[in-house]
Design a protein around this motif. Structure first.
Motif, mmCIF file in Angstrom:
data_model
loop_
_atom_site.group_PDB
_atom_site.id
_atom_site.type_symbol
_atom_site.label_atom_id
_atom_site.label_comp_id
_atom_site.label_asym_id
_atom_site.label_seq_id
_atom_site.Cartn_x
_atom_site.Cartn_y
_atom_site.Cartn_z
ATOM 1 N N PRO A 1 0.816 -1.204 0.000
ATOM 2 C CA PRO A 1 0.000 0.000 0.000
ATOM 3 C C PRO A 1 0.857 1.264 0.000
ATOM 4 N N ARG B 1 0.026 5.800 0.494
ATOM 5 C CA ARG B 1 -0.935 6.904 0.532
ATOM 6 C C ARG B 1 -0.266 8.175 0.055
ATOM 7 N N ARG C 1 -9.094 -0.811 -5.960
ATOM 8 C CA ARG C 1 -7.755 -0.821 -5.341
ATOM 9 C C ARG C 1 -7.381 0.542 -4.776
ATOM 10 N N GLU D 1 -5.417 6.807 -1.492
ATOM 11 C CA GLU D 1 -5.006 5.580 -0.821
ATOM 12 C C GLU D 1 -4.894 4.488 -1.883
ATOM 13 N N ARG E 1 -3.748 0.518 -2.753
ATOM 14 C CA ARG E 1 -3.402 -0.786 -2.197
ATOM 15 C C ARG E 1 -3.287 -1.804 -3.314
#
Lengths: 117, 113
Positions: A17, A19, A67, A82, A84
């Protein structure tokens, strides 16, 4: 003068992940929709996601749907992305941009995301 | 989805007029935007809503549309105009807010000879 500054890019392993953040100044942030657009090395522009000024409408490109999540905090003049389950083909410079009527203006300088093991 | 097709490259001599096209189905009914991107820099809006210019963009930049083709026209081309140019439209379905998409053309590299 309007300024958009992205941060949070870096190297991440496939499946991981990350951000991204974009802080706005010089505009009434809570009145503007915001976009994320990406550009893979040597390639063209690809729209990624949009969030309305109040956060109650979100749209995504098919390539990231499920995602990626776009969000905003109007108290911090910040929009987030975000990400992922990142894949190598997500490697790109990610730009945030303010939403005009149907256009994007202005743009930030971008932050580079590299997905690699 | 709406695919926008641009020529990969256009070359023009200084002082001449450059025309960069953007072809797509239904483009005739849409607002078309154009962006300039110089190497290592972020894109900059140069024409919006088919032919309007943001403040700070010189009137050498204009836009037009005919049928399913939009055209960015740069008159009196200068060396500083050398860049990649992208067209963009907003695809929306009136009955489905969730389907909105913003679509970019593949980009055209303008070379000033």
């Amino acid at each position: 003068q309007v300024q958009l500054v992205e941060s949070g890019g870096g190297v991440v392993q496939p499946g991981g992940p990350l951000r991204l953040s974009c802080v706005a100044s010089g505009i009434r942030f809570s009145s503007f929709g915001m976009h994320w657009v990406r550009q893979a090395p040597g390639n063209g522009l690809e729209w990624v996601a949009f969030i309305r000024y109040d956060g109650n409408k979100k749209n995504y490109a098919d390539s990231v749907k499920g995602r990626f999540t776009i969000a905003r905090d109007n108290s911090k003049n910040t929009v987030y992305l975000e990400m992922r389950n990142l894949r190598p083909d997500d490697t790109a410079v990610y730009y945030c941009a303010a939403a005009g009527n149907q256009w994007l203006d202005p743009w930030g300088q971008g932050t580079l995301v590299t997905v690699s093991s | 989805s709406n695919v926008l097709t641009q020529p990969p490259s256009v070359s023009v001599a200084p002082g001449q007029t450059a025309r960069i096209t953007c072809e797509g189905t239904s483009i005739g009914s849409k607002s078309v935007q154009w962006y300039r991107q110089k190497p290592g820099q972020a894109p900059v809006l140069v024409v919006f809503d088919g032919g309007d210019r943001p403040s700070g963009i010189r009137d050498r930049f204009s836009g037009s549309k005919s049928g399913n083709t939009a055209t960015l026209v740069i008159s009196g081309v200068e060396a500083g105009d050398e860049a990649d140019y992208y067209c963009q439209v907003w695809n929306n379905q009136v009955w489905d807010d969730n389907s909105d998409q913003w679509v970019f053309g593949g980009g055209t590299k303008l070379t000033v000879l």
